[in-house]
Design a protein around this motif. Structure first.
Motif, PDB file in Angstrom:
ATOM      1  N   VAL A 197      66.350  -6.036  -3.143  1.00 23.87           N
ATOM      2  CA  VAL A 197      67.148  -5.454  -4.225  1.00 23.87           C
ATOM      3  C   VAL A 197      68.413  -6.277  -4.450  1.00 23.87           C
ATOM      4  O   VAL A 197      68.795  -6.578  -5.596  1.00 23.87           O
ATOM      5  CB  VAL A 197      67.495  -3.987  -3.902  1.00 23.87           C
ATOM      6  CG1 VAL A 197      68.494  -3.432  -4.917  1.00 23.87           C
ATOM      7  CG2 VAL A 197      66.236  -3.139  -3.891  1.00 23.87           C
ATOM      8  N   LEU A 198      69.075  -6.659  -3.368  1.00 23.79           N
ATOM      9  CA  LEU A 198      70.287  -7.470  -3.489  1.00 23.79           C
ATOM     10  C   LEU A 198      69.968  -8.818  -4.120  1.00 23.79           C
ATOM     11  O   LEU A 198      70.706  -9.310  -4.985  1.00 23.79           O
ATOM     12  CB  LEU A 198      70.922  -7.662  -2.112  1.00 23.79           C
ATOM     13  CG  LEU A 198      72.164  -8.562  -2.054  1.00 23.79           C
ATOM     14  CD1 LEU A 198      73.289  -7.958  -2.879  1.00 23.79           C
ATOM     15  CD2 LEU A 198      72.616  -8.764  -0.610  1.00 23.79           C
ATOM     16  N   ALA A 199      68.876  -9.449  -3.692  1.00 21.67           N
ATOM     17  CA  ALA A 199      68.493 -10.745  -4.245  1.00 21.67           C
ATOM     18  C   ALA A 199      68.147 -10.637  -5.725  1.00 21.67           C
ATOM     19  O   ALA A 199      68.516 -11.503  -6.527  1.00 21.67           O
ATOM     20  CB  ALA A 199      67.315 -11.312  -3.459  1.00 21.67           C
ATOM     21  N   ALA A 200      67.430  -9.575  -6.098  1.00 20.58           N
ATOM     22  CA  ALA A 200      67.095  -9.385  -7.508  1.00 20.58           C
ATOM     23  C   ALA A 200      68.352  -9.177  -8.346  1.00 20.58           C
ATOM     24  O   ALA A 200      68.459  -9.693  -9.471  1.00 20.58           O
ATOM     25  CB  ALA A 200      66.152  -8.192  -7.659  1.00 20.58           C
ATOM     26  N   GLY A 201      69.323  -8.444  -7.802  1.00 14.66           N
ATOM     27  CA  GLY A 201      70.576  -8.258  -8.518  1.00 14.66           C
ATOM     28  C   GLY A 201      71.331  -9.560  -8.699  1.00 14.66           C
ATOM     29  O   GLY A 201      71.870  -9.843  -9.779  1.00 14.66           O
ATOM     30  N   ALA A 202      71.365 -10.375  -7.643  1.00 18.87           N
ATOM     31  CA  ALA A 202      72.028 -11.678  -7.745  1.00 18.87           C
ATOM     32  C   ALA A 202      71.314 -12.576  -8.747  1.00 18.87           C
ATOM     33  O   ALA A 202      71.954 -13.295  -9.528  1.00 18.87           O
ATOM     34  CB  ALA A 202      72.072 -12.346  -6.371  1.00 18.87           C
ATOM     35  N   GLY A 203      69.988 -12.534  -8.753  1.00 11.32           N
ATOM     36  CA  GLY A 203      69.240 -13.315  -9.736  1.00 11.32           C
ATOM     37  C   GLY A 203      69.479 -12.843 -11.153  1.00 11.32           C
ATOM     38  O   GLY A 203      69.551 -13.657 -12.084  1.00 11.32           O
ATOM     39  N   PRO A 240      59.218 -13.597  -9.465  1.00 10.63           N
ATOM     40  CA  PRO A 240      59.244 -13.186  -8.050  1.00 10.63           C
ATOM     41  C   PRO A 240      59.558 -14.345  -7.102  1.00 10.63           C
ATOM     42  O   PRO A 240      60.198 -14.138  -6.067  1.00 10.63           O
ATOM     43  CB  PRO A 240      57.824 -12.655  -7.815  1.00 10.63           C
ATOM     44  CG  PRO A 240      57.339 -12.245  -9.162  1.00 10.63           C
ATOM     45  CD  PRO A 240      57.926 -13.238 -10.106  1.00 10.63           C
ATOM     46  N   THR A 241      59.127 -15.554  -7.441  1.00  9.78           N
ATOM     47  CA  THR A 241      59.466 -16.719  -6.619  1.00  9.78           C
ATOM     48  C   THR A 241      60.969 -16.940  -6.621  1.00  9.78           C
ATOM     49  O   THR A 241      61.576 -17.228  -5.576  1.00  9.78           O
ATOM     50  CB  THR A 241      58.733 -17.965  -7.150  1.00  9.78           C
ATOM     51  OG1 THR A 241      57.333 -17.713  -7.201  1.00  9.78           O
ATOM     52  CG2 THR A 241      59.001 -19.165  -6.262  1.00  9.78           C
TER      53      THR A 241
END
Length: 407
Positions: A197-203, A240-241
């Motif tokens: 979730v954190l990574a998706a938010g940063a992306g 997703p990558t």
């Protein structure tokens, strides 16, 4: 039964008219055909709208390219004149997995023989597609084996999940696993979910900041309406990558897109990148408060430990849960990072993605640090509360005189 309910049950009735082994073969064949068609259709659409150069459209080459893209989603590298492409489009892989789940849920019978035959049918067709798509390759047998293994790894959980969604499942063997181990596994998966979730938010933040650059790149490519649509679909396959790359970024280790490039919270070193709009979503800032990004993973580990505290009763169970959580987190994170590493051509782009074990070790260690921090604070508070709890000395009371009426 109403007409609408009868219509919704028609596919299930169709499968029910088949024997168990036939429903398995039909399920695997339908999943393979539908997932392949999802790739073939936009490829042929892009080929049909391509500017004419005076020659006939080579539809066979378009179908062949679509087959190779579909196989790339199963982990089969694609060798071309421009280099080798082995970076898996995980969005396509997830789409194939979803089609497998939906097909198995709709058509598969309850028999476990049907489950096995569905997996066999899907993997066999994947091998057949690979033998046709890569018949002119230098070593087609190796690519066929990769296709069969990739199809097996994708179809087995997909068809199993579809069967469970249709009929349910009870596994008594899970009760044999110690509760502390199960708690550790839950903690690991919960922590990884928070990291995603954190990574998706940063992306997403990077995509918003790079939206203007994306638009300029699309305009410069001048791919037309259909070509731009196909390009957008292709980029969605790699979203997703990119999220997995951002998982390595939030861990502090970072990732690279070409030799000599580094994208990390502490530093960014870039190089020449291909004209791909999605790459505009890569991080553009470093230093400052961003260097404290990995601390967020420690906080996530602490939050998971607080939620799971009621499942842990003794310090021995705590150690077992910590060990299980660390091992599961490391292995799952390493497998995920490996899926997001590969090649997108030759030269400096022959290896892109995160360092697998370094990023996985950082994620596991940071989450474990949060668990240990909360456990240590809890143990310290418990010791402080009981530091004055000592057995009291017996008090000698005065004895009443003989003959006295005082109790």
């Amino acid at each position: 039964m109403t007409a609408s309910s009868a219509g919704s049950r028609a596919p299930r009735s169709l499968a029910g008219d088949l024997p168990g082994w036939a429903s398995g073969l039909v399920t695997g064949a339908i999943a393979a055909a539908v997932s392949l068609l999802v790739v073939v259709a936009p490829t042929l659409a892009a080929l049909a709208t391509a500017p004419a150069d005076g020659t006939d459209t080579d539809w066979g080459a378009g179908i062949l390219a679509a087959m190779r893209i579909w196989l790339l989603g199963l982990g089969v590298p694609a060798a071309t004149s421009l280099g080798t492409y082995s970076l898996v489009p995980l969005g396509l892989t997830l789409l194939i997995l979803g089609i497998l789940v939906a097909t198995a849920q709709r058509f598969l019978l309850r028999s476990w023989d049907a489950v096995g035959l569905a997996i066999v049918a899907f993997t066999t067709l994947a091998g057949f597609v690979a033998s046709f798509a890569w018949r002119d390759a230098d070593d087609p047998s190796a690519l066929i084996v990769r296709a069969v293994l990739g199809a097996l790894l994708v179809s087995a959980p997909g068809i199993f999940a579809g069967r469970v969604r249709a009929y349910g499942l009870t596994i008594d063997a899970i009760d044999l696993v110690p509760p502390s181990v199960r708690t550790g596994v839950r903690s690991a998966l919960s922590g990884l979910a928070l990291v995603v979730v954190l990574a998706a938010g940063a992306g997403a933040v990077g995509a918003i900041r790079g939206a203007a650059t994306m638009a300029e790149t699309v305009t410069a490519l001048d791919a037309g309406a259909v070509g731009s649509t196909v390009l957008a679909i292709a980029q969605l396959a790699y979203v997703p990558t990119l999220v997995i790359w951002m998982m390595a970024w939030v861990s502090g280790v970072g990732f690279g897109v070409g030799d000599g490039s580094v994208y990390a919270p502490a530093a960014i070193e870039t190089g020449a990148l291909p004209e791909v709009p999605l790459l505009a979503a890569l991080p553009q800032s470093s230093g400052g408060l961003l260097v404290w990004t990995p601390v967020v993973l420690v906080a996530m580990g602490a939050a998971v430990r607080i939620v799971m505290r009621r499942r842990i009763r003794t310090w021995r169970e705590d150690l077992v849960a910590l060990g299980a959580s660390a091992v599961v987190t490391l292995l799952v994170a390493a497998g995920t990072m490996r899926l997001a590493a590969g090649a997108v051509g030759s030269g400096r782009l022959a290896e892109v993605g995160p360092p697998v074990w370094a990023a996985a070790g950082a994620i596991s260690g940071l989450l474990l640090a949060g668990h240990v921090l909360v456990g240590g604070v809890a143990a310290g508070l418990a010791g402080w509360r009981h530091r004055g709890d000592a057995p009291s000395e017996p008090v000698d009371l005065p004895q009443p005189a003989v003959g006295s009426s005082t109790p």
